[in-house]
Design a protein around this motif. Structure first.
Motif, mmCIF file in Angstrom:
data_model
loop_
_atom_site.group_PDB
_atom_site.id
_atom_site.type_symbol
_atom_site.label_atom_id
_atom_site.label_comp_id
_atom_site.label_asym_id
_atom_site.label_seq_id
_atom_site.Cartn_x
_atom_site.Cartn_y
_atom_site.Cartn_z
ATOM 1 N N LEU A 17 -2.360 -9.954 -16.207
ATOM 2 C CA LEU A 17 -3.606 -9.203 -16.151
ATOM 3 C C LEU A 17 -3.430 -7.983 -15.194
ATOM 4 C CD1 LEU A 17 -6.698 -11.662 -16.084
ATOM 5 C CD2 LEU A 17 -5.659 -10.680 -18.100
ATOM 6 N N LYS A 18 -3.967 -6.874 -15.876
ATOM 7 C CA LYS A 18 -3.792 -5.726 -14.664
ATOM 8 C C LYS A 18 -5.337 -5.221 -14.539
ATOM 9 C CE LYS A 18 1.015 -4.330 -15.457
ATOM 10 N NZ LYS A 18 2.090 -3.269 -15.777
ATOM 11 N N LEU A 19 -5.492 -5.252 -13.284
ATOM 12 C CA LEU A 19 -6.804 -4.805 -12.841
ATOM 13 C C LEU A 19 -6.910 -3.533 -12.124
ATOM 14 C CD1 LEU A 19 -7.983 -8.434 -11.697
ATOM 15 C CD2 LEU A 19 -8.069 -7.603 -14.064
ATOM 16 N N LYS A 20 -7.986 -2.726 -12.407
ATOM 17 C CA LYS A 20 -7.698 -1.524 -11.589
ATOM 18 C C LYS A 20 -9.446 -1.351 -10.860
ATOM 19 C CE LYS A 20 -7.766 3.291 -11.870
ATOM 20 N NZ LYS A 20 -6.745 3.535 -10.904
ATOM 21 N N THR A 21 -9.455 -1.314 -9.481
ATOM 22 C CA THR A 21 -10.359 -1.099 -8.633
ATOM 23 C C THR A 21 -10.919 0.265 -8.727
ATOM 24 O OG1 THR A 21 -9.114 -0.714 -6.762
ATOM 25 C CG2 THR A 21 -9.815 -2.992 -7.078
ATOM 26 N N ASN A 51 2.506 -7.923 -7.787
ATOM 27 C CA ASN A 51 2.904 -6.779 -7.533
ATOM 28 C C ASN A 51 2.985 -6.408 -5.985
ATOM 29 O OD1 ASN A 51 0.368 -6.195 -8.033
ATOM 30 N ND2 ASN A 51 0.412 -4.193 -8.374
ATOM 31 N N ALA A 52 4.143 -5.429 -5.643
ATOM 32 C CA ALA A 52 4.326 -5.010 -4.130
ATOM 33 C C ALA A 52 3.153 -4.059 -3.727
ATOM 34 C CB ALA A 52 5.521 -4.691 -3.915
ATOM 35 N N PRO A 53 2.783 -3.852 -2.732
ATOM 36 C CA PRO A 53 1.907 -3.104 -2.214
ATOM 37 C C PRO A 53 2.108 -1.602 -2.565
ATOM 38 C CG PRO A 53 2.324 -4.436 -0.430
ATOM 39 C CD PRO A 53 3.207 -4.724 -1.446
ATOM 40 N N GLU A 54 3.294 -1.170 -2.542
ATOM 41 C CA GLU A 54 3.646 0.130 -2.914
ATOM 42 C C GLU A 54 3.714 0.621 -4.252
ATOM 43 O OE1 GLU A 54 5.293 -1.861 0.557
ATOM 44 O OE2 GLU A 54 5.962 -2.165 -1.664
ATOM 45 N N ASP A 55 3.311 -0.414 -5.150
ATOM 46 C CA ASP A 55 3.061 -0.143 -6.460
ATOM 47 C C ASP A 55 2.255 0.897 -6.856
ATOM 48 O OD1 ASP A 55 2.972 -0.378 -9.341
ATOM 49 O OD2 ASP A 55 3.103 -2.672 -9.510
ATOM 50 N N ASN A 56 1.206 1.035 -6.251
ATOM 51 C CA ASN A 56 0.122 1.946 -6.292
ATOM 52 C C ASN A 56 -0.312 1.953 -7.828
ATOM 53 O OD1 ASN A 56 0.476 3.095 -3.849
ATOM 54 N ND2 ASN A 56 2.272 4.552 -4.457
ATOM 55 N N GLY A 57 -0.357 0.851 -8.593
ATOM 56 C CA GLY A 57 -0.761 0.889 -9.723
ATOM 57 C C GLY A 57 -1.940 -0.118 -9.837
ATOM 58 N N PRO A 58 -2.376 -0.787 -11.020
ATOM 59 C CA PRO A 58 -3.142 -1.718 -11.053
ATOM 60 C C PRO A 58 -2.886 -3.104 -10.375
ATOM 61 C CG PRO A 58 -2.782 -0.918 -13.265
ATOM 62 C CD PRO A 58 -1.994 -0.406 -12.015
ATOM 63 N N GLU A 60 -1.739 -6.684 -10.442
ATOM 64 C CA GLU A 60 -1.143 -7.646 -11.415
ATOM 65 C C GLU A 60 -1.408 -9.231 -10.979
ATOM 66 O OE1 GLU A 60 3.471 -8.481 -12.884
ATOM 67 O OE2 GLU A 60 2.822 -6.364 -12.297
ATOM 68 N N LEU A 61 -1.758 -9.661 -11.981
ATOM 69 C CA LEU A 61 -1.966 -11.212 -12.024
ATOM 70 C C LEU A 61 -1.283 -11.856 -13.032
ATOM 71 C CD1 LEU A 61 -5.858 -11.554 -11.229
ATOM 72 C CD2 LEU A 61 -3.951 -11.194 -9.758
ATOM 73 N N GLY A 118 6.156 -10.008 -5.817
ATOM 74 C CA GLY A 118 5.740 -8.836 -4.938
ATOM 75 C C GLY A 118 6.307 -8.998 -3.668
ATOM 76 N N GLN A 119 6.824 -9.919 -3.103
ATOM 77 C CA GLN A 119 7.583 -9.967 -1.547
ATOM 78 C C GLN A 119 8.817 -9.610 -1.943
ATOM 79 O OE1 GLN A 119 6.938 -14.326 -1.049
ATOM 80 N NE2 GLN A 119 5.277 -14.086 0.406
ATOM 81 N N ILE A 120 9.554 -9.849 -3.072
ATOM 82 C CA ILE A 120 11.068 -9.244 -3.211
ATOM 83 C C ILE A 120 10.998 -7.952 -3.660
ATOM 84 C CG2 ILE A 120 13.103 -9.436 -4.695
ATOM 85 C CD1 ILE A 120 12.334 -12.536 -5.016
ATOM 86 N N GLU A 121 9.984 -7.582 -4.415
ATOM 87 C CA GLU A 121 9.943 -6.176 -4.650
ATOM 88 C C GLU A 121 9.571 -5.619 -3.439
ATOM 89 O OE1 GLU A 121 8.923 -6.062 -9.261
ATOM 90 O OE2 GLU A 121 7.195 -5.764 -7.857
ATOM 91 N N HIS A 122 8.935 -5.971 -2.622
ATOM 92 C CA HIS A 122 8.467 -5.211 -1.058
ATOM 93 C C HIS A 122 9.754 -5.266 -0.251
ATOM 94 C CE1 HIS A 122 6.577 -3.992 2.199
ATOM 95 N NE2 HIS A 122 6.651 -4.997 2.931
ATOM 96 N N ALA A 123 10.450 -6.159 -0.305
ATOM 97 C CA ALA A 123 11.646 -6.291 0.777
ATOM 98 C C ALA A 123 12.734 -5.336 0.114
ATOM 99 C CB ALA A 123 12.370 -7.722 0.580
#
Length: 232
Positions: A17-21, A51-58, A60-61, A118-123
């Motif tokens: 699921l991709k959710l946009k606030t 997803n990682a915080p830097e993704d800037n997209g929706p 992701e769950l 998310g953690q690995i993509e952030h690393a």
């Protein structure tokens, strides 16, 4: 409030699921945190942010279908794109310890892959050069629903290794087999020098915690997110 901008099946029993606030409500989080999806009757369901915080997209769950689960039945059978859901978050302390210099082992079971992704993509994003070994334990090949992505991390980053472990493999499987925490111990009989991140079913997290402590890892260097399924 958030809008479902995309839902797609990643494998036979996992839906992304991709959710946009709303644009006027900033949503900032740390890699590995989760959100609660609020149900109409006041109950909630918790899902890690994949997803990682830097993704800037929706947001992701990864939602695993639970047999007879009221909410997951809804996600798989009736949830429509553009639907509005309500979430509370971010929540949780299962986050990357960036100030540590210890090599890292990540161990996921099933959709425990989500927060670890998310953690690995952030690393990778912050240029963390510590050795990082990712073990992903599932039943069969079809449950490795984003194995290509994990393989890409390892191929493109010299410090990253990816080791899938299957408990019920087909005859064609050439990789590691058995329980994922046992594969970690087999490779690292002395765990005292690592930071370990574990996410997945409680039985896996608990088995890993017991085994790794016996192998010399202190509880201060174990971080976990145990996926308990809510009773309807």
């Amino acid at each position: 409030p958030c809008r479902v901008v995309e839902s797609k099946r990643l494998c036979h029993d996992v839906m992304e699921l991709k959710l946009k606030t709303p644009e006027n409500i900033p949503f900032t989080f740390l890699a590995g945190q989760y959100v609660n999806i609020l149900l109409k009757d006041g109950r909630h369901r918790s899902f890690s942010i994949a997803n990682a915080p830097e993704d800037n997209g929706p947001i992701e769950l990864h939602v695993r279908h639970v047999e007879g689960g009221e909410f997951t039945d809804f996600v798989f059978d009736r949830l429509q794109d553009k639907a509005i859901l309500r979430i509370r978050g971010p929540l949780g302390t299962f986050v990357l310890r960036e100030d540590s210099d210890r090599p890292m082992i990540f161990m996921a079971g099933g959709t425990g892959f989500a927060p670890i992704k998310g953690q690995i993509e952030h690393a990778i994003y912050i240029g963390d050069k510590r050795p990082l070994i990712f073990y992903w334990g599932v039943r069969s090949e079809e449950d490795l629903y984003q194995a290509e992505l994990a393989g890409k991390w390892a191929a493109e980053n010299d410090q990253i290794d990816f080791i899938p472990v299957l408990s019920e493999p087909s005859d064609n499987w050439q990789g590691r087999t058995g329980f994922v925490h046992e594969a970690v111990i087999a490779d690292h009989p002395d765990m005292s020098g690592f930071d370990v991140y574990m996410a997945g079913p409680p039985v896996m997290v608990n088995a890993g915690r017991d085994a790794f402590e016996k192998a010399g890892l202190t509880l201060d260097n174990m971080y976990s997110d145990s996926f308990d399924y809510a009773n309807d």
